[in-house]
Write an enzyme that holds these catalytic residues in place. Sequence first.
Site, mmCIF file in Angstrom:
data_model
loop_
_atom_site.group_PDB
_atom_site.id
_atom_site.type_symbol
_atom_site.label_atom_id
_atom_site.label_comp_id
_atom_site.label_asym_id
_atom_site.label_seq_id
_atom_site.Cartn_x
_atom_site.Cartn_y
_atom_site.Cartn_z
ATOM 1 N N ARG A 136 0.875 -0.999 -0.012
ATOM 2 C CA ARG A 136 0.106 -0.042 0.074
ATOM 3 C C ARG A 136 0.932 1.189 -0.076
ATOM 4 O O ARG A 136 2.001 1.050 0.422
ATOM 5 C CB ARG A 136 -0.798 0.153 1.133
ATOM 6 C CG ARG A 136 -1.919 -1.129 1.201
ATOM 7 C CD ARG A 136 -2.717 -1.099 2.510
ATOM 8 N NE ARG A 136 -3.727 -2.179 2.550
ATOM 9 C CZ ARG A 136 -3.468 -3.181 3.263
ATOM 10 N NH1 ARG A 136 -2.509 -3.457 3.869
ATOM 11 N NH2 ARG A 136 -4.563 -4.064 3.473
ATOM 12 N N LYS A 160 -2.696 -2.568 8.013
ATOM 13 C CA LYS A 160 -3.917 -2.129 8.388
ATOM 14 C C LYS A 160 -4.470 -2.894 9.705
ATOM 15 O O LYS A 160 -4.165 -4.010 9.560
ATOM 16 C CB LYS A 160 -5.080 -2.343 7.238
ATOM 17 C CG LYS A 160 -5.027 -1.179 6.385
ATOM 18 C CD LYS A 160 -6.490 -1.315 5.468
ATOM 19 C CE LYS A 160 -6.635 -0.255 4.471
ATOM 20 N NZ LYS A 160 -7.990 -0.275 3.589
ATOM 21 N N HIS A 225 -2.329 2.589 -5.963
ATOM 22 C CA HIS A 225 -3.328 1.693 -5.463
ATOM 23 C C HIS A 225 -3.443 0.758 -6.942
ATOM 24 O O HIS A 225 -3.606 -0.580 -7.075
ATOM 25 C CB HIS A 225 -4.543 1.960 -5.196
ATOM 26 C CG HIS A 225 -5.032 1.308 -4.116
ATOM 27 N ND1 HIS A 225 -4.544 0.739 -3.081
ATOM 28 C CD2 HIS A 225 -6.202 0.384 -4.076
ATOM 29 C CE1 HIS A 225 -5.070 0.012 -2.114
ATOM 30 N NE2 HIS A 225 -6.594 -0.317 -2.927
ATOM 31 N N ARG A 228 -0.767 -1.773 -7.118
ATOM 32 C CA ARG A 228 -1.031 -2.995 -6.213
ATOM 33 C C ARG A 228 -2.209 -3.837 -7.063
ATOM 34 O O ARG A 228 -1.972 -5.030 -6.776
ATOM 35 C CB ARG A 228 -1.626 -2.272 -4.882
ATOM 36 C CG ARG A 228 -2.096 -3.454 -4.041
ATOM 37 C CD ARG A 228 -2.421 -2.529 -2.640
ATOM 38 N NE ARG A 228 -3.344 -3.381 -1.682
ATOM 39 C CZ ARG A 228 -2.966 -3.958 -0.812
ATOM 40 N NH1 ARG A 228 -1.712 -4.283 -0.652
ATOM 41 N NH2 ARG A 228 -3.875 -4.589 0.074
ATOM 42 N N HIS A 251 -5.149 -8.856 3.442
ATOM 43 C CA HIS A 251 -6.493 -8.567 3.602
ATOM 44 C C HIS A 251 -7.240 -9.376 4.891
ATOM 45 O O HIS A 251 -6.730 -10.625 4.778
ATOM 46 C CB HIS A 251 -7.302 -8.936 2.216
ATOM 47 C CG HIS A 251 -7.210 -8.133 0.982
ATOM 48 N ND1 HIS A 251 -7.167 -8.587 -0.284
ATOM 49 C CD2 HIS A 251 -6.552 -6.906 1.106
ATOM 50 C CE1 HIS A 251 -7.075 -7.655 -0.836
ATOM 51 N NE2 HIS A 251 -6.722 -6.479 -0.329
ATOM 52 N N TYR A 260 -10.120 -9.543 -7.514
ATOM 53 C CA TYR A 260 -9.120 -9.983 -8.418
ATOM 54 C C TYR A 260 -9.276 -11.200 -9.523
ATOM 55 O O TYR A 260 -8.605 -11.204 -10.285
ATOM 56 C CB TYR A 260 -7.803 -10.192 -7.955
ATOM 57 C CG TYR A 260 -7.420 -8.796 -6.960
ATOM 58 C CD1 TYR A 260 -7.071 -7.516 -7.618
ATOM 59 C CD2 TYR A 260 -7.379 -8.666 -5.591
ATOM 60 C CE1 TYR A 260 -6.813 -6.471 -7.025
ATOM 61 C CE2 TYR A 260 -6.937 -7.627 -4.920
ATOM 62 C CZ TYR A 260 -6.640 -6.524 -5.639
ATOM 63 O OH TYR A 260 -6.532 -5.267 -4.832
#
Length: 298
Positions: A136, A160, A225, A228, A251, A260
């Site tokens: 990120r 995150k 992004h 990514r 994630h 994806y």
Amino acid sequence: MMAAEAGAAKNTVAAYRSDLMLASEYLEYRLTTASTADLGRLGEHWLTLSRSSVARKSAALRRFYAFLADEGHRADDPGAALPRPGAQRALPKTLGHGDVDRLFAAIAARIARDPPDPNDLRLLALVELLYGSGLRATELVSLPRNAIAPDRPYLILRGKGGRERLVPISDRARAAVAVWRDLVATDRAWLFPSGKSHLSRVRLYQLLKALAAEAGIPPDRVSPHVLRHAFATHLLEGGADLRALQSMLGHADIATTEIYTHVDSARLVELVNSRHPLTDAKHRADAKERVDVKGQGA
């Protein structure tokens, strides 16, 4: 609570704060005492917003009212009156292999100058890490100076929500980082320093836009992004396991990673024909039948 207990990232906390402040302003600063009717009107006020914006705002307020009820500040939880728009995930913007090749070709042309500009060496390291590791933007610009070791093909990253994950680093990315790091003063804390801190996300965004224009790609198609997304999409196209990709991207929910899997029908057909366990058996059976028919004809 969001920061200390839920482990939410700073950007998430800031987004919650913004949504709560805007709702409070609309409710004439009666946010904590709002009734279900008040929240119903607030939901109507959001009708002009996109589905994703309404979903985010509703989630922030529902979390807030659940917190008030859990802590005993309210006897009821009016959050049920807030709209719950159906989930609608937009397909991620990504780049084709040719686009990525053009980006790297543009950087290579810059570095070919003698002597190369240190800023171009920094840009190469940034793009190699974005596309080669799926970092990120915030994770990338805030990397410590010695986060990436030349003899270790991975780094342990806290992303995150404070979750740690193992991020693979390609040989190309490590080589580019090693060249750039030699130009960074040893007393600097960050791998990509700028002023008294590190390179900002906004500046990273600007650098990629300029590179895209130089490579002949519309600048609005390229961002940290998007690179990514390209990392994830191209890995899946190459046969990567979805669970492994989830781990690399950090994630929490595999449903996020599943966006994806937006591959075209030709790719799906090719995948079934090349990977399904019955495919080889069928081909062998067809081949045997052709041999038998030929033998009978003889």
